[in-house]
Design a protein around this motif. Structure first.
Motif, PDB file in Angstrom:
ATOM      1  N   GLU A  13     -79.536  98.122 -49.505  1.00 16.44           N
ATOM      2  CA  GLU A  13     -78.890  99.309 -49.985  1.00 16.44           C
ATOM      3  C   GLU A  13     -78.520 100.108 -48.997  1.00 16.44           C
ATOM      4  O   GLU A  13     -77.318 100.874 -49.008  1.00 16.44           O
ATOM      5  N   LYS A  14     -79.296 100.432 -48.005  1.00 20.25           N
ATOM      6  CA  LYS A  14     -78.938 101.470 -46.904  1.00 20.25           C
ATOM      7  C   LYS A  14     -78.043 100.982 -46.110  1.00 20.25           C
ATOM      8  O   LYS A  14     -76.961 101.664 -45.580  1.00 20.25           O
ATOM      9  N   ASP A  16     -69.277  98.736 -45.333  1.00 15.99           N
ATOM     10  CA  ASP A  16     -68.509  98.316 -46.140  1.00 15.99           C
ATOM     11  C   ASP A  16     -69.131  97.836 -47.223  1.00 15.99           C
ATOM     12  O   ASP A  16     -69.338  96.545 -47.198  1.00 15.99           O
ATOM     13  N   PRO A  17     -69.367  98.194 -48.458  1.00 13.92           N
ATOM     14  CA  PRO A  17     -70.049  97.671 -49.653  1.00 13.92           C
ATOM     15  C   PRO A  17     -69.027  96.351 -50.303  1.00 13.92           C
ATOM     16  O   PRO A  17     -69.803  95.384 -50.762  1.00 13.92           O
ATOM     17  N   LYS A  51     -75.848  98.507 -47.101  1.00 10.98           N
ATOM     18  CA  LYS A  51     -74.475  98.688 -47.943  1.00 10.98           C
ATOM     19  C   LYS A  51     -73.768  99.938 -47.839  1.00 10.98           C
ATOM     20  O   LYS A  51     -72.657  99.959 -47.581  1.00 10.98           O
ATOM     21  N   ALA A  52     -74.530 100.867 -48.089  1.00  8.05           N
ATOM     22  CA  ALA A  52     -73.749 102.336 -48.124  1.00  8.05           C
ATOM     23  C   ALA A  52     -73.419 102.596 -46.554  1.00  8.05           C
ATOM     24  O   ALA A  52     -72.298 103.428 -46.510  1.00  8.05           O
ATOM     25  N   TYR A  53     -73.993 102.104 -45.421  1.00  8.28           N
ATOM     26  CA  TYR A  53     -73.518 102.627 -44.011  1.00  8.28           C
ATOM     27  C   TYR A  53     -72.441 101.878 -43.837  1.00  8.28           C
ATOM     28  O   TYR A  53     -71.412 102.535 -43.106  1.00  8.28           O
ATOM     29  N   TRP A 102     -77.028  91.256 -54.045  1.00  6.00           N
ATOM     30  CA  TRP A 102     -78.512  91.316 -53.979  1.00  6.00           C
ATOM     31  C   TRP A 102     -79.383  90.116 -54.484  1.00  6.00           C
ATOM     32  O   TRP A 102     -80.323  89.677 -53.728  1.00  6.00           O
ATOM     33  N   LYS A 112     -76.569 110.605 -37.557  1.00  8.47           N
ATOM     34  CA  LYS A 112     -75.466 111.327 -38.091  1.00  8.47           C
ATOM     35  C   LYS A 112     -74.670 112.191 -37.170  1.00  8.47           C
ATOM     36  O   LYS A 112     -73.644 112.608 -37.284  1.00  8.47           O
ATOM     37  N   GLU A 154     -84.527  97.831 -49.980  1.00 11.03           N
ATOM     38  CA  GLU A 154     -84.180  99.171 -49.996  1.00 11.03           C
ATOM     39  C   GLU A 154     -83.196  99.251 -48.703  1.00 11.03           C
ATOM     40  O   GLU A 154     -82.187 100.168 -48.516  1.00 11.03           O
ATOM     41  N   ASN A 211     -89.192 104.008 -51.731  1.00 15.41           N
ATOM     42  CA  ASN A 211     -88.257 105.163 -51.262  1.00 15.41           C
ATOM     43  C   ASN A 211     -89.004 106.176 -50.515  1.00 15.41           C
ATOM     44  O   ASN A 211     -89.002 107.601 -50.543  1.00 15.41           O
TER      45      ASN A 211
END
Length: 246
Positions: free
Chosen positions: A128-129, A135-136, A131-133, A142, A37, A125, A23
């Motif tokens: 995950e980024k 469509d999960p 996936k969050a950005y 994973w 953003k 990591e 992280n």
């Protein structure tokens, strides 16, 4: 696309507790994420997000054999002159996804025993980024991605040996085909993703192409009216200075 890491402001006076391998964060990474953003168009947001991910990924790999980040600048002995060479004295060894043994550069030869672990942490990591950005619900589990990542990382590519790079891309191609992911054409039809680099005269349609990437970046970093984004509005980025393409 340019590549730079947060080293210039994050890593000077490195602190193991403040900047762990997992992280990682820095003012520069925050700048790039904010740009993704705040961009006025979807293409601009994706462009900046990709550049944020690039810098984020390099934060893992641009470390010495002891996992301490390289500073952005190197001070020449005696002269005291500073050069922005990053990990240049260590050749490409920090970037490899596997634990290079006696990997040499101008700074000497070392065993890079942290490469595989930090690469897998980075991949986890970034997964995950992404996936969050996006469509999960469309993401793979994973555990399945990790198997491919570990097999990909274990292929011992070398900068001067393109054969192993081919094997790495073939591994990704096969995984994407197995998961039934498709590329979308301009007319919205779909086709198989092709990252292959086996034939230099007939490279896969979806492989990285520097000329195409530069043209897309020049086009993407414009506003909805076709005007160039203002540098002051996007600190920490490097924007094109030419007019936007018509």
């Amino acid at each position: 696309m340019h590549s730079y890491t947060p080293a210039g402001q994050l890593e000077t006076g490195y602190d193991q507790q403040q900047h762990p391998i997992a992280n990682p964060d820095s003012p520069q990474l925050q700048n790039l994420l904010a740009a993704s953003k705040n961009a006025p168009t979807g293409c601009g947001q994706l462009q900046f997000f990709g550049e944020y991910l690039h810098a984020f990924e390099d934060t893992f790999s641009h470390r010495n054999p002891d996992n301490i980040p390289f500073d952005a600048v190197w001070t020449a002995p005696i002269l005291g002159t500073q050069f922005g060479i990053g990990h240049g004295l260590y050749d490409s060894n920090p970037d490899y996804t596997w634990n290079v043994q006696m990997g040499c550069g101008l700074a000497g030869c070392y065993n890079w025993n942290n490469n595989a672990a930090r690469t897998l942490e980075m991949e986890s990591e970034v997964f995950e980024k992404l996936k969050a950005y996006g469509d999960p619900g469309k993401a793979q589990d994973w555990k399945d991605v990790q198997k491919v990542a570990e097999a990909f990382n274990a292929i011992q590519e070398r900068e001067k040996d393109k054969t192993d790079f081919k094997d790495k891309f073939d591994k990704l191609n096969q995984a994407l085909a197995d998961w039934n992911y498709k590329a979308v054409n301009e007319d919205q039809t779909t086709r198989a993703i092709d990252l292959s680099i086996s034939d230099p005269k007939n490279l896969g349609k979806d492989r990285y192409d520097r000329t195409e990437a530069e043209a897309n970046r020049n086009k993407n970093l414009c506003d909805k009216d076709g005007k160039r984004l203002k540098q002051d509005d996007y600190p920490g980025t490097i924007l094109p200075t030419t007019e936007c393409p018509k």
